[in-house]
Scaffold this motif. Structure first.
Motif, PDB file in Angstrom:
ATOM      1  N   SER A  99       0.875  -1.180   0.000  1.00  0.00           N
ATOM      2  CA  SER A  99       0.000   0.000   0.000  1.00  0.00           C
ATOM      3  C   SER A  99       0.911   1.229   0.000  1.00  0.00           C
ATOM      4  CB  SER A  99      -0.859   0.025   1.268  1.00  0.00           C
ATOM      5  OG  SER A  99      -1.553  -1.196   1.379  1.00  0.00           O
ATOM      6  N   GLU A 105      -1.707  -1.255  -3.925  1.00  0.00           N
ATOM      7  CA  GLU A 105      -3.009  -1.264  -3.230  1.00  0.00           C
ATOM      8  C   GLU A 105      -3.303   0.152  -2.712  1.00  0.00           C
ATOM      9  OE1 GLU A 105      -3.323  -4.762  -0.649  1.00  0.00           O
ATOM     10  OE2 GLU A 105      -3.758  -5.852  -2.499  1.00  0.00           O
ATOM     11  N   ASP A 160      -7.057   3.423  -0.420  1.00  0.00           N
ATOM     12  CA  ASP A 160      -7.381   4.277   0.725  1.00  0.00           C
ATOM     13  C   ASP A 160      -7.060   5.729   0.365  1.00  0.00           C
ATOM     14  OD1 ASP A 160      -7.434   5.677   3.112  1.00  0.00           O
ATOM     15  OD2 ASP A 160      -6.702   3.980   4.291  1.00  0.00           O
ATOM     16  N   GLN A 198      -4.737  -0.689  -8.124  1.00  0.00           N
ATOM     17  CA  GLN A 198      -6.124  -1.003  -7.735  1.00  0.00           C
ATOM     18  C   GLN A 198      -7.099   0.135  -7.991  1.00  0.00           C
ATOM     19  OE1 GLN A 198      -5.893  -2.755  -3.737  1.00  0.00           O
ATOM     20  NE2 GLN A 198      -6.056  -4.750  -4.733  1.00  0.00           N
ATOM     21  N   SER A 247     -12.995  -2.475  -0.105  1.00  0.00           N
ATOM     22  CA  SER A 247     -12.045  -2.625   0.990  1.00  0.00           C
ATOM     23  C   SER A 247     -10.871  -3.451   0.470  1.00  0.00           C
ATOM     24  CB  SER A 247     -12.692  -3.336   2.172  1.00  0.00           C
ATOM     25  OG  SER A 247     -12.884  -4.693   1.845  1.00  0.00           O
ATOM     26  N   TYR A 248      -9.828  -3.494   1.269  1.00  0.00           N
ATOM     27  CA  TYR A 248      -8.649  -4.308   0.969  1.00  0.00           C
ATOM     28  C   TYR A 248      -9.047  -5.764   0.691  1.00  0.00           C
ATOM     29  CZ  TYR A 248      -5.026  -7.472   2.698  1.00  0.00           C
ATOM     30  OH  TYR A 248      -4.182  -8.535   2.866  1.00  0.00           O
ATOM     31  N   CYS A 268      -8.426  -7.496  -2.891  1.00  0.00           N
ATOM     32  CA  CYS A 268      -7.337  -8.464  -2.853  1.00  0.00           C
ATOM     33  C   CYS A 268      -7.757  -9.797  -3.478  1.00  0.00           C
ATOM     34  CB  CYS A 268      -6.910  -8.636  -1.396  1.00  0.00           C
ATOM     35  SG  CYS A 268      -5.564  -9.768  -1.167  1.00  0.00           S
ATOM     36  N   SER A 285      -6.775 -11.605   8.172  1.00  0.00           N
ATOM     37  CA  SER A 285      -7.277 -11.188   6.852  1.00  0.00           C
ATOM     38  C   SER A 285      -7.431 -12.391   5.943  1.00  0.00           C
ATOM     39  CB  SER A 285      -6.302 -10.210   6.183  1.00  0.00           C
ATOM     40  OG  SER A 285      -6.195  -9.044   6.943  1.00  0.00           O
TER      41      SER A 285
END
Ligand code: GLU
Length: 277
Positions: free
Chosen positions: A9, A36, A39, A69, A179-180, A184, A205
């Motif tokens: 990220s 990533e 955010d 992403q 969201s992640y 993902c 996760s």
């Protein structure tokens, strides 16, 4: 053929822990790079440049194009739609403050991290149109549908997750289209990743993500959760710690390729060690 990926990220400079993960991932036949950056509050373009610089310094070249992403949000929206069609997600209007307050109230679901305030609300399209909301997985329903997720580690061991690691995970946020977790699993599947290499701190996760893979009918990768790199005195490496960034090591005159070579054989620079598994 083993396909792995490095998925940082861009929220800070990379540190030694990232380098260790990258080196382990690079042992696969193909090694992809994914940024990533979903955010909006924390991702910065200059950190994407930093990631590229650090990987070049380590002598680690990735295969194929770099996936970003923030350019792939339509794919995540389609996955969310699939889960919505099966009533496995619900809109959540809670603010962080609401959640914090209700978690100290006597009837919150212990363990899930979210007390379920919006679970079971009748759908209200007008409210949804007018009020910012996130989308949460209905963890109980999802586990009832797909079973408790299990995954295989690269060393042949298998792991079963506990429901309280899953809870009602957020899959799309008020301020971010995915969201992640959701992004993902969509991306790992889209790019044919067969081996996910990540730090042991991401095991919870993995529970959520394995469940999503089953629900979305995505292939199951193998996982390698590696021990975290720590300071020798046991402190964790944090992005906010300036000292152990790879950028700082480069400025200090350390040879990145030599460092990568050492990490590959499990040797850490003086002052650092691997956490016990
Ligand atoms: N972007 C996440 C991170 O930098 C990790 C991703 C993963 O390996 O799935 O911590």
């Amino acid at each position: 053929m083993r396909v792995s990926r490095f998925a940082p990220s861009p929220t800070g400079r990379l540190h030694l822990g990232h380098a260790y993960s990258a080196v382990l991932g690079r042992r696969a036949d193909r090694w992809l790079l994914r940024i990533e950056d979903l955010d909006p509050g924390r991702s910065r373009p200059e950190f994407v440049g930093g990631i590229m610089e650090d990987l070049a310094w380590l002598g680690l070249e990735h295969d194929g194009p770099t996936l970003v992403q923030s350019q792939r949000t339509a794919l995540y929206a389609a996955a969310l739609k699939q889960l919505r069609a099966e009533s496995l997600v619900y809109p959540c209007f809670c603010t962080r403050a609401d959640i914090a307050a209700s978690l100290t109230a006597p009837h919150g679901d212990a363990g899930s991290g979210y007390p379920g305030t919006c679970r079971g609300l009748a759908d209200d399209p007008e409210r949804r149109a007018a009020t910012p909301h996130s989308w949460r997985l209905d963890g109980g329903k999802a586990i009832a549908r797909a079973g408790l997720p299990v995954w295989q580690e690269a060393d042949g061991t298998s792991f079963a997750s506990a429901p309280d690691q899953i809870g009602d995970a957020v899959l799309a946020r008020k301020d971010a289209p995915s969201s992640y977790h959701l992004a993902c699993v969509v991306d790992d599947a889209a790019t044919g990743v067969t081996l996910v290499v990540r730090g042991a701190d991401l095991r919870p996760s993995t529970s959520v993500q394995r469940l999503l893979q089953v629900l979305l009918g995505l292939p199951e990768p193998t996982y390698l959760h590696h021990p975290l790199v720590m300071h020798a005195d046991g402190r964790r490496l944090a992005k906010r710690d300036q000292a152990p960034t790879l950028a700082a090591m480069r400025v200090a005159g350390i040879d990145g390729r030599e460092l990568a070579e050492k990490l590959r054989t499990g040797l850490l620079p003086y002052g650092f060690r691997l956490a016990e598994a």
